[in-house]
Design a protein around this motif. Structure first.
Motif, PDB file in Angstrom:
ATOM      1  N   LEU A  48     138.770  -9.154  96.116  1.00 18.02           N
ATOM      2  CA  LEU A  48     137.611  -9.452  95.293  1.00 18.02           C
ATOM      3  C   LEU A  48     137.366  -8.217  94.438  1.00 18.02           C
ATOM      4  CD1 LEU A  48     135.152 -11.379  94.706  1.00 18.02           C
ATOM      5  CD2 LEU A  48     133.887  -9.936  96.291  1.00 18.02           C
ATOM      6  N   ALA A  49     137.206  -8.421  93.138  1.00 11.46           N
ATOM      7  CA  ALA A  49     136.940  -7.311  92.227  1.00 11.46           C
ATOM      8  C   ALA A  49     135.572  -7.493  91.585  1.00 11.46           C
ATOM      9  CB  ALA A  49     138.009  -7.243  91.141  1.00 11.46           C
ATOM     10  N   LEU A  50     134.896  -6.371  91.353  1.00  6.33           N
ATOM     11  CA  LEU A  50     133.637  -6.342  90.613  1.00  6.33           C
ATOM     12  C   LEU A  50     133.901  -5.562  89.334  1.00  6.33           C
ATOM     13  CD1 LEU A  50     131.274  -5.357  93.576  1.00  6.33           C
ATOM     14  CD2 LEU A  50     131.857  -7.658  92.775  1.00  6.33           C
ATOM     15  N   PHE A  51     133.618  -6.186  88.193  1.00  8.90           N
ATOM     16  CA  PHE A  51     133.937  -5.607  86.889  1.00  8.90           C
ATOM     17  C   PHE A  51     132.777  -5.905  85.957  1.00  8.90           C
ATOM     18  CE2 PHE A  51     136.665  -5.761  82.916  1.00  8.90           C
ATOM     19  CZ  PHE A  51     137.067  -4.430  82.957  1.00  8.90           C
ATOM     20  N   GLY A  52     132.503  -5.057  85.023  1.00  5.30           N
ATOM     21  CA  GLY A  52     131.396  -5.278  84.087  1.00  5.30           C
ATOM     22  C   GLY A  52     131.478  -6.641  83.415  1.00  5.30           C
ATOM     23  N   ARG A  53     130.365  -7.365  83.412  1.00  2.00           N
ATOM     24  CA  ARG A  53     130.331  -8.721  82.849  1.00  2.00           C
ATOM     25  C   ARG A  53     130.745  -8.727  81.383  1.00  2.00           C
ATOM     26  NH1 ARG A  53     127.891 -13.766  83.868  1.00  2.00           N
ATOM     27  NH2 ARG A  53     127.260 -14.843  81.976  1.00  2.00           N
ATOM     28  N   ASP A  54     130.173  -7.829  80.590  1.00  2.00           N
ATOM     29  CA  ASP A  54     130.502  -7.780  79.167  1.00  2.00           C
ATOM     30  C   ASP A  54     131.972  -7.437  78.955  1.00  2.00           C
ATOM     31  OD1 ASP A  54     127.884  -8.427  78.506  1.00  2.00           O
ATOM     32  OD2 ASP A  54     127.288  -6.351  78.139  1.00  2.00           O
ATOM     33  N   ALA A  55     132.478  -6.475  79.738  1.00  2.00           N
ATOM     34  CA  ALA A  55     133.881  -6.073  79.602  1.00  2.00           C
ATOM     35  C   ALA A  55     134.823  -7.202  80.018  1.00  2.00           C
ATOM     36  CB  ALA A  55     134.149  -4.822  80.439  1.00  2.00           C
ATOM     37  N   LEU A  56     134.457  -7.944  81.062  1.00  2.00           N
ATOM     38  CA  LEU A  56     135.283  -9.063  81.507  1.00  2.00           C
ATOM     39  C   LEU A  56     135.322 -10.151  80.434  1.00  2.00           C
ATOM     40  CD1 LEU A  56     136.992 -10.311  83.784  1.00  2.00           C
ATOM     41  CD2 LEU A  56     134.867 -11.200  84.766  1.00  2.00           C
ATOM     42  N   ALA A  57     134.170 -10.463  79.855  1.00  2.00           N
ATOM     43  CA  ALA A  57     134.115 -11.471  78.794  1.00  2.00           C
ATOM     44  C   ALA A  57     134.933 -11.014  77.586  1.00  2.00           C
ATOM     45  CB  ALA A  57     132.664 -11.731  78.398  1.00  2.00           C
ATOM     46  N   GLU A  58     134.802  -9.750  77.236  1.00  2.25           N
ATOM     47  CA  GLU A  58     135.571  -9.221  76.097  1.00  2.25           C
ATOM     48  C   GLU A  58     137.074  -9.318  76.365  1.00  2.25           C
ATOM     49  OE1 GLU A  58     136.318  -4.940  73.913  1.00  2.25           O
ATOM     50  OE2 GLU A  58     134.329  -5.332  74.774  1.00  2.25           O
ATOM     51  N   ASP A  59     137.485  -8.975  77.587  1.00  5.22           N
ATOM     52  CA  ASP A  59     138.894  -9.036  77.950  1.00  5.22           C
ATOM     53  C   ASP A  59     139.431 -10.456  77.816  1.00  5.22           C
ATOM     54  OD1 ASP A  59     141.332  -7.848  78.950  1.00  5.22           O
ATOM     55  OD2 ASP A  59     140.901  -8.795  80.878  1.00  5.22           O
ATOM     56  N   ALA A  60     138.608 -11.453  78.107  1.00  5.67           N
ATOM     57  CA  ALA A  60     139.012 -12.859  78.026  1.00  5.67           C
ATOM     58  C   ALA A  60     138.769 -13.460  76.639  1.00  5.67           C
ATOM     59  CB  ALA A  60     138.264 -13.676  79.078  1.00  5.67           C
ATOM     60  N   HIS A  61     138.235 -12.645  75.699  1.00  7.59           N
ATOM     61  CA  HIS A  61     137.912 -13.095  74.336  1.00  7.59           C
ATOM     62  C   HIS A  61     136.868 -14.208  74.355  1.00  7.59           C
ATOM     63  CE1 HIS A  61     141.800 -11.390  72.359  1.00  7.59           C
ATOM     64  NE2 HIS A  61     141.427 -10.656  73.388  1.00  7.59           N
ATOM     65  N   LEU A  62     135.858 -14.020  75.206  1.00  4.04           N
ATOM     66  CA  LEU A  62     134.765 -14.984  75.316  1.00  4.04           C
ATOM     67  C   LEU A  62     133.430 -14.273  75.152  1.00  4.04           C
ATOM     68  CD1 LEU A  62     136.000 -16.963  78.456  1.00  4.04           C
ATOM     69  CD2 LEU A  62     135.979 -17.788  76.091  1.00  4.04           C
ATOM     70  N   SER A  63     132.377 -15.040  74.914  1.00  8.35           N
ATOM     71  CA  SER A  63     131.027 -14.500  74.853  1.00  8.35           C
ATOM     72  C   SER A  63     130.510 -14.267  76.270  1.00  8.35           C
ATOM     73  CB  SER A  63     130.101 -15.483  74.131  1.00  8.35           C
ATOM     74  OG  SER A  63     128.753 -15.073  74.269  1.00  8.35           O
ATOM     75  N   ALA A  64     129.802 -13.172  76.470  1.00  8.29           N
ATOM     76  CA  ALA A  64     129.207 -12.879  77.773  1.00  8.29           C
ATOM     77  C   ALA A  64     127.880 -13.602  77.961  1.00  8.29           C
ATOM     78  CB  ALA A  64     129.007 -11.377  77.931  1.00  8.29           C
ATOM     79  N   ARG A  65     127.410 -14.273  76.930  1.00  4.49           N
ATOM     80  CA  ARG A  65     126.126 -14.978  77.020  1.00  4.49           C
ATOM     81  C   ARG A  65     126.238 -16.185  77.926  1.00  4.49           C
ATOM     82  NH1 ARG A  65     123.625 -14.698  70.962  1.00  4.49           N
ATOM     83  NH2 ARG A  65     123.710 -12.420  70.855  1.00  4.49           N
ATOM     84  N   GLY A  66     125.148 -16.497  78.570  1.00  5.29           N
ATOM     85  CA  GLY A  66     125.110 -17.657  79.459  1.00  5.29           C
ATOM     86  C   GLY A  66     124.426 -17.279  80.752  1.00  5.29           C
ATOM     87  N   SER A  67     123.769 -18.222  81.347  1.00  2.00           N
ATOM     88  CA  SER A  67     123.093 -17.981  82.621  1.00  2.00           C
ATOM     89  C   SER A  67     122.934 -19.311  83.341  1.00  2.00           C
ATOM     90  CB  SER A  67     121.722 -17.333  82.383  1.00  2.00           C
ATOM     91  OG  SER A  67     120.899 -18.210  81.646  1.00  2.00           O
ATOM     92  N   GLY A  68     122.401 -19.240  84.531  1.00  2.00           N
ATOM     93  CA  GLY A  68     122.203 -20.446  85.321  1.00  2.00           C
ATOM     94  C   GLY A  68     123.412 -20.737  86.175  1.00  2.00           C
ATOM     95  N   PHE A  69     123.583 -21.966  86.551  1.00  3.62           N
ATOM     96  CA  PHE A  69     124.687 -22.361  87.424  1.00  3.62           C
ATOM     97  C   PHE A  69     126.006 -22.186  86.693  1.00  3.62           C
ATOM     98  CE2 PHE A  69     127.368 -25.840  89.293  1.00  3.62           C
ATOM     99  CZ  PHE A  69     127.625 -25.175  90.482  1.00  3.62           C
ATOM    100  N   SER A  70     126.913 -21.457  87.306  1.00  2.00           N
ATOM    101  CA  SER A  70     128.190 -21.141  86.659  1.00  2.00           C
ATOM    102  C   SER A  70     129.269 -22.187  86.889  1.00  2.00           C
ATOM    103  CB  SER A  70     128.694 -19.787  87.164  1.00  2.00           C
ATOM    104  OG  SER A  70     128.913 -19.858  88.559  1.00  2.00           O
TER     105      SER A  70
END
Length: 140
Positions: A48-70
């Motif tokens: 299990l890895a913990l990585f910055g949310r914004d950095a993970l989204a950037e790495d995947a070329h996605l927006s980090a915006r969003g909340s609620g049930f994933s």
């Protein structure tokens, strides 16, 4: 593609704070591969890895915006209903956000849910139809 998962990475707001949560609540220890920006925990058969949310989204070329049930949850299966209750007692003592206390469920098991500091949903369950080996791996 072989049926295998080697690493689950959770995007978190603060790696150090999230790491402290998993260390305190579960007594998990980071691996030597962990660094300032990422923490790895060795689990049975995967990490299990913990990585910055914004950095993970950037790495995947996605927006980090969003909340609620994933749309997904992580599961921790135990050998008995009593073990589930015991873990939830510990979670309550640690002040963890519990979304559902353990109860008998429609599929014949016993489970409850909690969230980590970033809202990642964890199910803790006893599934009488999913035996566990000595290391806690699902077999069957």
């Amino acid at each position: 593609m072989e049926p295998r998962i080697t690493l689950i990475t959770l995007g978190v707001q603060n790696v150090a704070t999230a790491t402290a949560f998993y260390e305190r609540v579960f007594q998990w220890q980071p691996t030597e591969a962990s660094q300032d920006g990422i923490t790895f925990f060795q689990l049975n058969g995967l990490q299990l890895a913990l990585f910055g949310r914004d950095a993970l989204a950037e790495d995947a070329h996605l927006s980090a915006r969003g909340s609620g049930f994933s749309g997904f949850s992580l599961a921790h299966n135990l050998r008995s209903e009593a073990e589930v209750d015991q873990l939830f007692t510990h979670l309550q003592t640690e002040g963890v956000a519990i979304t559902k206390m353990p109860e008998k469920v429609f599929w014949g098991g016993y489970s409850g849910y909690f969230q980590d500091l970033d809202g990642h949903l964890w199910e803790v369950a006893h599934n009488p139809f999913l035996p566990l080996d000595e290391q806690g791996n699902a077999v069957g």
